[in-house]
Every structure is written in C-alpha cells, then in structure tokens.
Design a protein around this motif. Structure first.
Motif, short mmCIF file in Angstrom:
data_model
loop_
_atom_site.label_atom_id
_atom_site.label_comp_id
_atom_site.label_asym_id
_atom_site.label_seq_id
_atom_site.Cartn_x
_atom_site.Cartn_y
_atom_site.Cartn_z
N ASP A 107 0.83 -1.21 0.00
CA ASP A 107 0.00 0.00 0.00
C ASP A 107 0.87 1.27 0.00
O ASP A 107 0.54 2.24 -0.68
CB ASP A 107 -0.92 0.01 1.23
N ASP A 108 1.98 1.23 0.75
CA ASP A 108 2.91 2.36 0.76
C ASP A 108 3.48 2.59 -0.64
O ASP A 108 3.58 3.73 -1.11
CB ASP A 108 4.04 2.13 1.75
N ALA A 109 3.86 1.51 -1.29
CA ALA A 109 4.42 1.61 -2.66
C ALA A 109 3.37 2.16 -3.61
O ALA A 109 3.67 3.02 -4.46
CB ALA A 109 4.92 0.24 -3.13
N TYR A 110 2.15 1.69 -3.48
CA TYR A 110 1.05 2.16 -4.36
C TYR A 110 0.84 3.65 -4.16
O TYR A 110 0.79 4.41 -5.13
CB TYR A 110 -0.23 1.38 -4.05
N ASP A 111 0.72 4.07 -2.90
CA ASP A 111 0.52 5.49 -2.60
C ASP A 111 1.69 6.32 -3.12
O ASP A 111 1.50 7.42 -3.65
CB ASP A 111 0.36 5.70 -1.08
N TRP A 112 2.91 5.80 -2.97
CA TRP A 112 4.10 6.51 -3.39
C TRP A 112 4.13 6.68 -4.92
O TRP A 112 4.41 7.74 -5.46
CB TRP A 112 5.33 5.76 -2.89
N GLN A 113 3.77 5.63 -5.64
CA GLN A 113 3.76 5.67 -7.09
C GLN A 113 2.64 6.53 -7.64
O GLN A 113 2.79 7.20 -8.66
CB GLN A 113 3.67 4.24 -7.67
N LYS A 114 1.51 6.48 -6.98
CA LYS A 114 0.33 7.22 -7.48
C LYS A 114 0.27 8.66 -6.94
O LYS A 114 -0.48 9.47 -7.44
CB LYS A 114 -0.97 6.49 -7.11
N GLY A 115 1.04 8.92 -5.85
CA GLY A 115 0.95 10.23 -5.21
C GLY A 115 2.05 11.12 -5.62
O GLY A 115 2.08 12.29 -5.57
#
Length: 115
Positions: A107-115
C-alpha cells in the motif's frame, strides 16, 4: 516417567534422556550452592531457545529472499527500465524505507507511485 517424556526432550532414545538427566542431577548436587547452579541451567536453556529461534528466522529469511528474487526477475524481464532510473529508484527506496523505519507495505508503494 521416562517413556512418556524422552521424546518431548528431543532425545532419540530413553538412554540419551537418562544420560542427560544424570548429568543435570550430578551438576546440581556438585554445586556448592544450588542457587548458583540454577543460573547455569537458565542460561543454557535460553541459549538453546535463542539458537532455535535464530535457525527458524534464518530459514524464513532465506525463503523470503528466494521469493523476492523470483519476483524481481519476473519484473525485470517484463519491464524496460534503464540503469539510471533503477539507480535513482534504489536511492529513493532507501530513503522511504528509512523514513518508515523498515515498515514498507505494498500500500505504501502504491501510494508513493500514485501520489
């Protein structure tokens, strides 16, 4: 009593269990102050527990490393990422993992990539 418990002590035979019991009892009797013997038993027991825990953790880390290597190879074979981007990504990932104190989730990676 021996028949029922020697396997629980990870002994391969009753004789091995009896030998361990005799060594323990002789050590207990030969100690001038029995309270001095107890810490040796506790220390020995704790060392065994830590060694077994270390062994289990090592096996789990190895299995995790194999799965991670498989994942990285699958991703590397299907993505076109140049060396410079990979180097920059590694640096950013080190910073992010440090910031999160080693607790980095998908989830951290997803948020980091999308944010």
């Amino acid at each position: 009593m021996v028949e029922g418990i020697y396997k629980e002590d990870n002994c391969s035979s009753r004789s091995e269990f009896i030998e361990k019991a005799i060594i323990f009892y002789v050590g207990y009797l030969s100690a001038n102050d029995n309270s001095q013997y107890l810490p040796n038993v506790v220390t020995s027991t704790l060392k065994s527990i830590v060694a077994e825990s270390d062994n289990r953790m090592s096996r789990l880390i190895f299995k995790l490393a194999v799965e991670l290597a498989m994942t990285m190879n699958i991703i590397a074979s299907s993505q076109d990422i140049d060396k410079m981007t990979l180097t920059k990504l590694r640096g950013e990932c080190v910073k992010e993992v440090k910031r999160l104190n080693g607790s980095f989730s998908f989830d951290d990676a997803y948020d980091w990539q999308k944010g």
